[in-house]
Design a protein around this motif. Structure first.
Motif, PDB file in Angstrom:
ATOM      1  N   ASN A  11       5.944   8.611  10.912  1.00 38.04           N
ATOM      2  CA  ASN A  11       4.896   9.210  10.087  1.00 38.04           C
ATOM      3  C   ASN A  11       4.504   8.325   8.914  1.00 38.04           C
ATOM      4  O   ASN A  11       4.296   8.806   7.796  1.00 38.04           O
ATOM      5  N   VAL A  12       4.419   7.030   9.175  1.00 36.42           N
ATOM      6  CA  VAL A  12       4.014   6.075   8.140  1.00 36.42           C
ATOM      7  C   VAL A  12       2.627   5.546   8.460  1.00 36.42           C
ATOM      8  O   VAL A  12       2.370   5.081   9.581  1.00 36.42           O
ATOM      9  N   GLU A  13       1.720   5.635   7.513  1.00 34.85           N
ATOM     10  CA  GLU A  13       0.394   5.023   7.619  1.00 34.85           C
ATOM     11  C   GLU A  13       0.407   3.758   6.780  1.00 34.85           C
ATOM     12  O   GLU A  13       0.501   3.816   5.557  1.00 34.85           O
ATOM     13  N   ASP A  14       0.313   2.627   7.416  1.00 34.62           N
ATOM     14  CA  ASP A  14       0.357   1.355   6.704  1.00 34.62           C
ATOM     15  C   ASP A  14      -1.063   0.867   6.441  1.00 34.62           C
ATOM     16  O   ASP A  14      -1.724   0.326   7.321  1.00 34.62           O
ATOM     17  N   ARG A  15      -1.546   1.086   5.221  1.00 38.08           N
ATOM     18  CA  ARG A  15      -2.895   0.661   4.842  1.00 38.08           C
ATOM     19  C   ARG A  15      -2.880  -0.635   4.032  1.00 38.08           C
ATOM     20  O   ARG A  15      -3.901  -1.037   3.488  1.00 38.08           O
ATOM     21  N   ARG A  16      -1.751  -1.260   3.936  1.00 38.98           N
ATOM     22  CA  ARG A  16      -1.675  -2.498   3.170  1.00 38.98           C
ATOM     23  C   ARG A  16      -2.537  -3.577   3.817  1.00 38.98           C
ATOM     24  O   ARG A  16      -2.608  -3.682   5.033  1.00 38.98           O
ATOM     25  N   GLY A  17      -3.191  -4.339   2.995  1.00 38.67           N
ATOM     26  CA  GLY A  17      -4.042  -5.399   3.505  1.00 38.67           C
ATOM     27  C   GLY A  17      -5.440  -4.955   3.823  1.00 38.67           C
ATOM     28  O   GLY A  17      -6.267  -5.762   4.278  1.00 38.67           O
ATOM     29  N   GLU A  18      -5.761  -3.669   3.599  1.00 40.26           N
ATOM     30  CA  GLU A  18      -7.124  -3.215   3.837  1.00 40.26           C
ATOM     31  C   GLU A  18      -8.081  -3.855   2.845  1.00 40.26           C
ATOM     32  O   GLU A  18      -7.723  -4.158   1.710  1.00 40.26           O
ATOM     33  N   GLU A  19      -9.315  -4.040   3.273  1.00 37.99           N
ATOM     34  CA  GLU A  19     -10.334  -4.572   2.372  1.00 37.99           C
ATOM     35  C   GLU A  19     -10.520  -3.602   1.215  1.00 37.99           C
ATOM     36  O   GLU A  19     -10.643  -2.400   1.394  1.00 37.99           O
ATOM     37  N   GLY A  20     -10.526  -4.164   0.006  1.00 37.63           N
ATOM     38  CA  GLY A  20     -10.671  -3.322  -1.180  1.00 37.63           C
ATOM     39  C   GLY A  20      -9.345  -3.021  -1.833  1.00 37.63           C
ATOM     40  O   GLY A  20      -9.287  -2.480  -2.917  1.00 37.63           O
ATOM     41  N   GLY A  21      -8.231  -3.384  -1.176  1.00 32.73           N
ATOM     42  CA  GLY A  21      -6.928  -3.168  -1.769  1.00 32.73           C
ATOM     43  C   GLY A  21      -6.646  -4.200  -2.842  1.00 32.73           C
ATOM     44  O   GLY A  21      -7.280  -5.237  -2.939  1.00 32.73           O
ATOM     45  N   GLY A  22      -5.653  -3.918  -3.660  1.00 34.26           N
ATOM     46  CA  GLY A  22      -5.210  -4.865  -4.662  1.00 34.26           C
ATOM     47  C   GLY A  22      -6.158  -5.033  -5.825  1.00 34.26           C
ATOM     48  O   GLY A  22      -6.118  -6.034  -6.525  1.00 34.26           O
ATOM     49  N   ARG A  78      -9.465  10.681   6.930  1.00 32.38           N
ATOM     50  CA  ARG A  78      -9.705   9.393   7.555  1.00 32.38           C
ATOM     51  C   ARG A  78      -8.810   9.285   8.770  1.00 32.38           C
ATOM     52  O   ARG A  78      -7.813   9.991   8.876  1.00 32.38           O
ATOM     53  N   PRO A  79      -9.150   8.428   9.709  1.00 35.04           N
ATOM     54  CA  PRO A  79      -8.285   8.263  10.873  1.00 35.04           C
ATOM     55  C   PRO A  79      -6.877   7.865  10.452  1.00 35.04           C
ATOM     56  O   PRO A  79      -6.703   7.071   9.535  1.00 35.04           O
ATOM     57  N   GLN A  80      -5.868   8.417  11.097  1.00 38.42           N
ATOM     58  CA  GLN A  80      -4.498   8.114  10.742  1.00 38.42           C
ATOM     59  C   GLN A  80      -4.087   6.774  11.339  1.00 38.42           C
ATOM     60  O   GLN A  80      -4.349   6.481  12.507  1.00 38.42           O
ATOM     61  N   GLU A  81      -3.424   5.979  10.494  1.00 35.66           N
ATOM     62  CA  GLU A  81      -2.886   4.704  10.959  1.00 35.66           C
ATOM     63  C   GLU A  81      -1.552   4.988  11.651  1.00 35.66           C
ATOM     64  O   GLU A  81      -0.740   5.754  11.154  1.00 35.66           O
ATOM     65  N   THR A  82      -1.327   4.376  12.784  1.00 37.39           N
ATOM     66  CA  THR A  82      -0.109   4.658  13.528  1.00 37.39           C
ATOM     67  C   THR A  82       0.796   3.448  13.671  1.00 37.39           C
ATOM     68  O   THR A  82       1.952   3.594  14.056  1.00 37.39           O
ATOM     69  N   ALA A  83       0.315   2.252  13.363  1.00 33.47           N
ATOM     70  CA  ALA A  83       1.133   1.048  13.520  1.00 33.47           C
ATOM     71  C   ALA A  83       2.317   1.088  12.564  1.00 33.47           C
ATOM     72  O   ALA A  83       2.170   1.398  11.389  1.00 33.47           O
ATOM     73  N   GLN A  84       3.493   0.807  13.083  1.00 36.62           N
ATOM     74  CA  GLN A  84       4.686   0.786  12.256  1.00 36.62           C
ATOM     75  C   GLN A  84       4.746  -0.509  11.448  1.00 36.62           C
ATOM     76  O   GLN A  84       4.398  -1.582  11.946  1.00 36.62           O
ATOM     77  N   PRO A  85       5.172  -0.421  10.178  1.00 40.15           N
ATOM     78  CA  PRO A  85       5.312  -1.642   9.374  1.00 40.15           C
ATOM     79  C   PRO A  85       6.385  -2.546   9.958  1.00 40.15           C
ATOM     80  O   PRO A  85       7.404  -2.070  10.477  1.00 40.15           O
ATOM     81  N   THR A  86       6.160  -3.838   9.879  1.00 37.92           N
ATOM     82  CA  THR A  86       7.099  -4.796  10.458  1.00 37.92           C
ATOM     83  C   THR A  86       7.851  -5.597   9.404  1.00 37.92           C
ATOM     84  O   THR A  86       8.831  -6.260   9.727  1.00 37.92           O
ATOM     85  N   MET A  89      10.404  -4.412   3.657  1.00 38.00           N
ATOM     86  CA  MET A  89      10.181  -3.293   2.755  1.00 38.00           C
ATOM     87  C   MET A  89       9.560  -2.114   3.487  1.00 38.00           C
ATOM     88  O   MET A  89       9.942  -0.962   3.283  1.00 38.00           O
ATOM     89  N   GLY A  90       8.589  -2.391   4.359  1.00 40.97           N
ATOM     90  CA  GLY A  90       7.974  -1.329   5.134  1.00 40.97           C
ATOM     91  C   GLY A  90       8.976  -0.631   6.036  1.00 40.97           C
ATOM     92  O   GLY A  90       8.952   0.603   6.184  1.00 40.97           O
ATOM     93  N   GLN A  91       9.862  -1.413   6.645  1.00 39.99           N
ATOM     94  CA  GLN A  91      10.892  -0.827   7.500  1.00 39.99           C
ATOM     95  C   GLN A  91      11.868   0.009   6.685  1.00 39.99           C
ATOM     96  O   GLN A  91      12.308   1.070   7.128  1.00 39.99           O
ATOM     97  N   PHE A  92      12.192  -0.463   5.483  1.00 39.89           N
ATOM     98  CA  PHE A  92      13.068   0.306   4.601  1.00 39.89           C
ATOM     99  C   PHE A  92      12.460   1.669   4.281  1.00 39.89           C
ATOM    100  O   PHE A  92      13.135   2.702   4.375  1.00 39.89           O
ATOM    101  N   VAL A  93      11.192   1.678   3.932  1.00 42.07           N
ATOM    102  CA  VAL A  93      10.507   2.935   3.616  1.00 42.07           C
ATOM    103  C   VAL A  93      10.528   3.867   4.823  1.00 42.07           C
ATOM    104  O   VAL A  93      10.798   5.069   4.703  1.00 42.07           O
ATOM    105  N   ALA A  94      10.230   3.324   6.006  1.00 40.70           N
ATOM    106  CA  ALA A  94      10.209   4.137   7.226  1.00 40.70           C
ATOM    107  C   ALA A  94      11.591   4.702   7.540  1.00 40.70           C
ATOM    108  O   ALA A  94      11.718   5.831   8.040  1.00 40.70           O
ATOM    109  N   LYS A  95      12.640   3.945   7.241  1.00 40.15           N
ATOM    110  CA  LYS A  95      14.005   4.414   7.487  1.00 40.15           C
ATOM    111  C   LYS A  95      14.386   5.533   6.519  1.00 40.15           C
ATOM    112  O   LYS A  95      14.989   6.531   6.923  1.00 40.15           O
ATOM    113  N   VAL A  96      14.047   5.356   5.247  1.00 38.99           N
ATOM    114  CA  VAL A  96      14.366   6.395   4.260  1.00 38.99           C
ATOM    115  C   VAL A  96      13.587   7.666   4.576  1.00 38.99           C
ATOM    116  O   VAL A  96      14.128   8.778   4.503  1.00 38.99           O
TER     117      VAL A  96
END
Length: 298
Positions: A11-22, A78-86, A89-96
């Motif tokens: 249940n992780v939506e990884d939106r990092r790297g989207e245009e407009g971020g940062g 918005r459409p849900q992102e389904t790709a798991q972070p690789t 840090m992303g994996q740590f969040v998904a594990k917790v």
């Protein structure tokens, strides 16, 4: 913290790297010290008028900033992102998150007779959209009860260590689990009840006091997760609890207010003092029971 073998959440939506971020580089602001009392009153009125209590949209930081100017706070889904972070840090969040799901899917029905429905967690860089308004990294992690999602820019963990004197894997897990605690409060029906009580409050101080109880209960529920999760998977290591306690102390309203404005104004607390946050985290850690986290009976 030994987190690598924990259950991975889907249940992780990884939106990092989207245009407009940062777009926003500021660090997190936690507690009542970051926003003036007058601004809080005005924004609170706006929130109540829209049927959204800003104080209850707060997890790790002031969510009131999302409602600046009384703008449109409800976003389209918005459409849900389904790709798991690789990344690690992303994996740590998904594990917790996965460990929280495993614990609460058992503990909530067993202890309260309520079915657990997992929230989604959104990873983002800098800024993204939520049903509660624009999510910005400067606001810190937060839970939005409208879309039942947790929003997290993991740069907060770096700032947490460098600026607030907290850090370590279990301390970061505590932050994520605090936001899950707000979701549990929502499933228990506590958030809407407190929202109505705040709308009837006779003063800002009274409304803030209710917000403090919500936040301290979420701290305690994070401890409940740790107690039950560690009993299942033995992920705690020496020094982990001390690091989480140090983080709880670092983000107390009194400490943050003293650092930002040189004085402490208890009536403006929205999350609780360092001592209170530590007390309730340890209470949940010790007992592992939801009933021991009822801040409204104390």
């Amino acid at each position: 913290m030994k987190w690598e073998d924990l259950q991975t959440s889907e249940n992780v939506e990884d939106r990092r790297g989207e245009e407009g971020g940062g777009m926003f580089g500021g660090g997190p602001r936690m507690g009542g010290g970051g926003i003036g009392l007058g601004t809080m009153v005005v924004l609170g009125i706006i929130g109540y008028a829209l049927g959204i209590n800003p104080a209850l949209l707060i997890g790790g930081a002031e969510m009131l900033g999302k409602m600046r100017g009384g703008g449109q706070v409800v976003r389209q889904d918005r459409p849900q992102e389904t790709a798991q972070p690789t990344d690690q840090m992303g994996q740590f969040v998904a594990k917790v998150l996965g460990s929280n799901e495993e614990v609460w899917s058992v503990v909530l029905p067993e202890q309260q007779g309520i079915q657990f429905k997992a929230p989604r967690l959104v990873l983002f860089d800098g800024v993204t959209d939520s049903r509660c308004g624009s999510a910005q990294s400067a606001m810190g992690p937060f839970y939005c009860p409208i879309d039942q999602k947790i929003y997290l820019d993991t740069s907060f963990f770096r700032d947490m260590k460098q600026r607030f004197g907290g850090g370590g894997d279990f301390a970061y897990a505590y932050v994520i689990s605090h936001e899950m605690g707000h979701h549990i409060e929502n499933l228990l029906g506590i958030l809407p009840k407190v929202q109505r009580a705040q709308a009837r409050a006779g003063s800002r101080a009274e409304a803030n006091g209710l917000s403090v109880r919500v936040e301290l209960m979420a701290d305690c529920l994070a401890g409940v997760w740790a107690n039950n999760g560690n009993a299942r998977n033995r992920f705690l290591e020496e020094g982990d609890i001390e690091k989480a306690v140090a983080s709880a102390q670092a983000i107390g309203d009194d400490r943050l207010q003293r650092a930002s404005q040189g004085r402490v104004v208890p009536d403006s607390f929205t999350h609780g003092s360092s001592a209170q946050r530590t007390e309730w985290l340890l209470r949940g850690l010790k007992s592992g029971r939801i009933d021991d986290c009822n801040t409204f009976n104390r």
